[in-house]
Scaffold this active site. Structure first.
Site, PDB file in Angstrom:
ATOM      1  N   THR A 215      -5.469  -8.511  22.233  1.00 30.55           N
ATOM      2  CA  THR A 215      -6.613  -9.412  22.322  1.00 30.55           C
ATOM      3  C   THR A 215      -7.278  -9.630  20.972  1.00 30.55           C
ATOM      4  OG1 THR A 215      -7.859  -7.491  23.073  1.00 30.55           O
ATOM      5  CG2 THR A 215      -7.180  -9.066  24.743  1.00 30.55           C
ATOM      6  N   HIS A 433     -10.728 -14.876  46.861  1.00 33.14           N
ATOM      7  CA  HIS A 433     -11.257 -13.516  46.991  1.00 33.14           C
ATOM      8  C   HIS A 433     -12.600 -13.369  46.254  1.00 33.14           C
ATOM      9  CE1 HIS A 433     -10.637  -9.002  47.131  1.00 33.14           C
ATOM     10  NE2 HIS A 433     -11.507  -9.102  46.137  1.00 33.14           N
ATOM     11  N   GLU A 434     -12.617 -13.773  44.981  1.00 33.69           N
ATOM     12  CA  GLU A 434     -13.856 -13.626  44.206  1.00 33.69           C
ATOM     13  C   GLU A 434     -14.942 -14.558  44.733  1.00 33.69           C
ATOM     14  OE1 GLU A 434     -14.267 -11.115  42.321  1.00 33.69           O
ATOM     15  OE2 GLU A 434     -12.148 -10.548  42.239  1.00 33.69           O
ATOM     16  N   HIS A 437     -16.683 -12.814  47.556  1.00 32.68           N
ATOM     17  CA  HIS A 437     -17.721 -11.865  47.123  1.00 32.68           C
ATOM     18  C   HIS A 437     -18.993 -12.616  46.737  1.00 32.68           C
ATOM     19  CE1 HIS A 437     -15.342  -8.226  46.964  1.00 32.68           C
ATOM     20  NE2 HIS A 437     -14.503  -8.673  46.048  1.00 32.68           N
TER      21      HIS A 437
HETATM   22  P1  ADP Z   1      -4.865  -5.874  19.263  1.00 33.91           P
HETATM   23  O1  ADP Z   1      -5.160  -5.161  18.000  1.00 33.91           O
HETATM   24  O2  ADP Z   1      -6.072  -6.124  20.103  1.00 33.91           O
HETATM   25  O3  ADP Z   1      -3.756  -5.275  20.065  1.00 33.91           O
HETATM   26  P2  ADP Z   1      -3.946  -7.854  17.465  1.00 33.91           P
HETATM   27  O4  ADP Z   1      -5.143  -8.084  16.639  1.00 33.91           O
HETATM   28  O5  ADP Z   1      -2.911  -6.966  16.910  1.00 33.91           O
HETATM   29  O6  ADP Z   1      -4.374  -7.326  18.890  1.00 33.91           O
HETATM   30  O7  ADP Z   1      -3.339  -9.261  17.859  1.00 33.91           O
HETATM   31  C1  ADP Z   1      -1.977  -9.560  17.722  1.00 33.91           C
HETATM   32  C2  ADP Z   1      -1.783 -10.984  17.319  1.00 33.91           C
HETATM   33  O8  ADP Z   1      -2.178 -11.843  18.371  1.00 33.91           O
HETATM   34  C3  ADP Z   1      -2.637 -11.394  16.147  1.00 33.91           C
HETATM   35  O9  ADP Z   1      -2.012 -11.094  14.954  1.00 33.91           O
HETATM   36  C4  ADP Z   1      -2.767 -12.877  16.353  1.00 33.91           C
HETATM   37  O10 ADP Z   1      -1.638 -13.552  15.872  1.00 33.91           O
HETATM   38  C5  ADP Z   1      -2.766 -13.015  17.854  1.00 33.91           C
HETATM   39  N1  ADP Z   1      -4.126 -13.119  18.376  1.00 33.91           N
HETATM   40  C6  ADP Z   1      -4.744 -12.228  19.204  1.00 33.91           C
HETATM   41  N2  ADP Z   1      -5.988 -12.647  19.505  1.00 33.91           N
HETATM   42  C7  ADP Z   1      -6.185 -13.799  18.851  1.00 33.91           C
HETATM   43  C8  ADP Z   1      -7.289 -14.717  18.751  1.00 33.91           C
HETATM   44  N3  ADP Z   1      -8.445 -14.515  19.402  1.00 33.91           N
HETATM   45  N4  ADP Z   1      -7.131 -15.808  17.980  1.00 33.91           N
HETATM   46  C9  ADP Z   1      -5.982 -16.028  17.321  1.00 33.91           C
HETATM   47  N5  ADP Z   1      -4.920 -15.209  17.367  1.00 33.91           N
HETATM   48  C10 ADP Z   1      -4.995 -14.102  18.125  1.00 33.91           C
HETATM   49 ZN    ZN Z   2     -12.786  -7.694  45.331  1.00 35.01          ZN
END
Ligand code: ADP
Ligand code: ZN
Ligand code: MG
Length: 622
Positions: A215, A433-434, A437
């Site tokens: 993420t 479902h949501e 709720h």
């Molecule tokens: P984590 O550390 O949370 O596991 P990373 O920072 O290693 O995730 O993310 C892996 C790749 O996913 C990043 O290098 C990027 O290319 C892509 N990525 C993840 N989130 C984003 C975002 N919000 N915007 C753009 N690219 C993203």
């Molecule tokens: Zn539920």
């Protein structure tokens, strides 16, 4: 109020062999060191002094080193080469709390004389054998030309990302607006520390980024460094897990020393849960290395001072397993939550990753974003990259809609499917479902208002409906409990009403669990039953063993009535939820449709969609 997807247990496995390769060699070196240590120094007992004396002498500059293990301090005086004094911190106090000035001495996490004499004796008696094996081993290794590798194992392997190379800014991070706002502040701290110190603000030392894999936690941390234009040191907790005792701690020490030299800067500890798990929680030992590494991180963080301007960012997807010591004030006391992106954010992320690729005009990123519900940023980056690869393989000069579709299918549904893209049917079930709720909670008079509803999976659940208590409450009344039970059943009942009574899903598992626990608590501990009003019973929860040992304080007859009462509460809650849902089917459909379209709907919008819902008399409280 969450909906848990049913997933077979899939545990990530780790490659254990890597760490084992150097095992024999390093073990020999360590053993050898121990033996030499034993031969040259007779460990003498440490003299215990009160901590106040220790603080005074330390700040006076009389000490060269202090080693910390939990609350024991082993003190080496200036001019001496091993500890001669010991002292104890007050429970839960840090060095800083006690008044130590960490600039006056060197801090170590591992006790200097932790070796027990039995170890040394054992070492001495097998000395010749060790020697021979060691020589053979060393020769073998040098023959392979790798002998020098082992010499630097105590140095931190932290990667330094300088200012010029690979600089990332917030522009490359799409979505995650709230997280970016929180981190914007950290950028300010790094850029203008004086501004904050001037008004007496305490600059945070540690910020914990919490979110599922992929993420963008690493990306955001690098962006903070990029925005503040400071160096970025990164190290991963998992690197410490299979090392030998003391190595991790020494790497941490090395890393922080480097960082201080380069301040202002950022230290990024990825996967901090690998070293930062609750101490003493493992079964049967073997966690020494982890604990020492963790201790050293804590010691270093306590060690640096206000003007130091090193900020430690750490990432984890499991904040719940972290040692509480990490979360104390002055350590990782700030948290930034990062969730999976919703549809709008997914589109923004796709745009970032398609930006520098030649994309045909007919490519529809919006509908791709819609299809990719449940994907993380890393999954989306992966789709963009696969699209380019497929386009090249198909001999295209620009990426076509067809290439993108093929890439999506490969990443999302293909053989190496990593991301958990939700099927249309699952999305619709989750939305009903949501919405169930939310609708029941909205209509019932003694329920809290709906705060937000989402069908984005979060922390292992398929979707979430949040309710906010309007203000801090001291007591909860029976009618409020009953409304909590009813809205908790709302998810399952919506499935039942819409899909049919035998098409209900596993999505309500945790709702039912929560409802059962609450109902039992109401009867057993709160005296809120009908037959068993105003009586409490010794609760029979707790560990299996306790339950078997302690005898119940009520008869089998009462136990039966308790079960009936619990059953009655659950049934009543389900009936009330059913009455509300059946009386407001069009509202349920409307909220479901909005959820499918936007995936996350906030309180105002929920209120707007559900305005005018009816409260059937059978669901009203009397
Ligand atoms: P984590 O550390 O949370 O596991 P990373 O920072 O290693 O995730 O993310 C892996 C790749 O996913 C990043 O290098 C990027 O290319 C892509 N990525 C993840 N989130 C984003 C975002 N919000 N915007 C753009 N690219 C993203
Ligand atoms: Zn539920
Ligand atoms: Mg990462």
């Amino acid at each position: 109020m969450d909906k848990k997807p049913f997933r077979p247990n899939r545990k990530p496995t780790k490659d254990n062999r890597k760490g084992m390769k150097n095992a024999g060699f390093i073990a020999l070196v360590v053993l050898f060191g121990l033996i030499i240590f034993a031969a040259t120094s007779q460990p003498s007992p440490l003299k215990q002094i009160p901590v106040s004396t220790a603080v005074q002498q330390a700040n006076d500059g009389q000490y060269s080193k202090i080693a910390v293990k939990s609350n024991e301090l082993q003190i080496t005086k200036k001019g001496e080469d091993k500890p001669s004094l010991k002292s104890y911190l007050e429970p839960n106090a840090t060095l800083k709390d006690q008044g130590f000035n960490a600039n006056k001495f060197e801090l170590l996490a591992a006790p200097l004389n932790s070796s027990s004499s039995t170890w040394i004796n054992a070492g001495l008696s097998i000395l010749p054998l060790v020697f021979i094996v060691g020589i053979i081993f060393f020769m073998l290794r040098s023959a392979q030309g790798q002998g020098n590798q082992a010499m630097s194992f105590g140095k931190s392997k932290a990667k330094l990302y300088g200012n010029e190379k690979g600089k990332v800014t917030f522009n490359e991070v799409a979505g995650s607006e709230e997280a970016k706002q929180d981190l914007e502040e950290v950028v300010e701290f790094l850029k203008f520390p004086k501004k904050f110190e001037g008004v007496g603000a305490r600059i945070p030392k540690g910020v914990l980024l919490i979110g599922p894999p992929g993420t963008g936690k690493t990306l955001l941390s690098r962006a903070v460094a990029g925005e503040a234009n400071v160096p970025f040191f990164s190290i991963s907790g998992s690197e410490f897990v299979e090392m030998f005792v003391g190595v991790g701690a020494s790497r941490v020490r090395d890393l922080f020393a480097k960082a201080k030299k380069n301040a202002p800067c950022i230290i990024f500890v990825d996967e901090i849960d690998a070293v930062g798990r609750k101490r003493g929680s493992g079964m049967g030992g073997g966690h020494d290395e982890r604990e020492q590494t963790l201790n050293q991180i804590l010691v270093e963080m306590d060690g640096f001072d206000q003007g130091e301007n090193v900020i430690v960012l750490a990432a984890t997807n499991r904040a719940d397993v972290l040692d509480p010591a990490l979360l104390r004030p002055g350590r990782f006391d700030r948290r930034v939550n990062i969730g999976l992106p919703d549809r709008k954010d997914r589109e923004a992320i796709l745009k970032v990753h398609f930006k520098n690729k030649p994309v045909s005009k007919n490519v529809d990123l919006d509908s791709l974003a819609a299809k990719a519900a449940g994907s993380s940023g890393a999954d989306l980056a992966n789709i963009a990259n696969e699209s380019a690869i497929i386009a090249a393989r198909n001999g295209h000069t620009e990426i076509s809609q067809h290439d993108v579709t093929e890439a999506f299918e490969r990443v999302a549904i293909g053989p190496e499917r990593k991301s958990k893209v939700m099927s249309e049917a699952d999305k619709a079930t989750t939305a009903y479902h949501e919405a169930g709720h939310a609708l029941v909670g909205h209509v019932l008079p003694d329920s809290d208002p709906v705060h937000k509803v989402t069908i984005i999976p979060r922390g292992g659940t398929g979707g979430v409906t949040w309710f906010i208590p309007p203000e801090d409450r001291m007591y909860v009344s029976l009618v409020q409990f009953k409304d909590v039970l009813a809205r908790g059943m709302g998810g399952r009942i919506a499935e039942e009403v819409i899909l049919g009574k035998d098409r209900i899903t596993t999505g309500a598992g945790s709702d039912l669990q929560n409802a059962a626990e609450l109902a039992r608590d109401m009867i057993v501990n709160q005296g809120m039953g009908t037959k068993l009003r105003d009586q409490v019973f010794k609760s029979d929860d707790g560990m299996m063993m306790e339950r078997m040992m302690s005898d119940r304080q009520y008869s089998d007859q009462t136990a039966k009535i308790i079960d009936e009462e619990v059953e009655g509460l659950i049934k009543e809650a389900a009936d009330r939820a059913r009455a509300v849902i059946k009386a407001n089917l069009s509202k349920l459909e409307a909220l479901k449709d909005r959820l499918l379209e936007k995936e996350t709907v906030d309180s105002e919008e929920v209120a707007e969609i559900l305005a005018g819902s009816k409260l059937p008399t059978s669901a009203a409280q009397y």
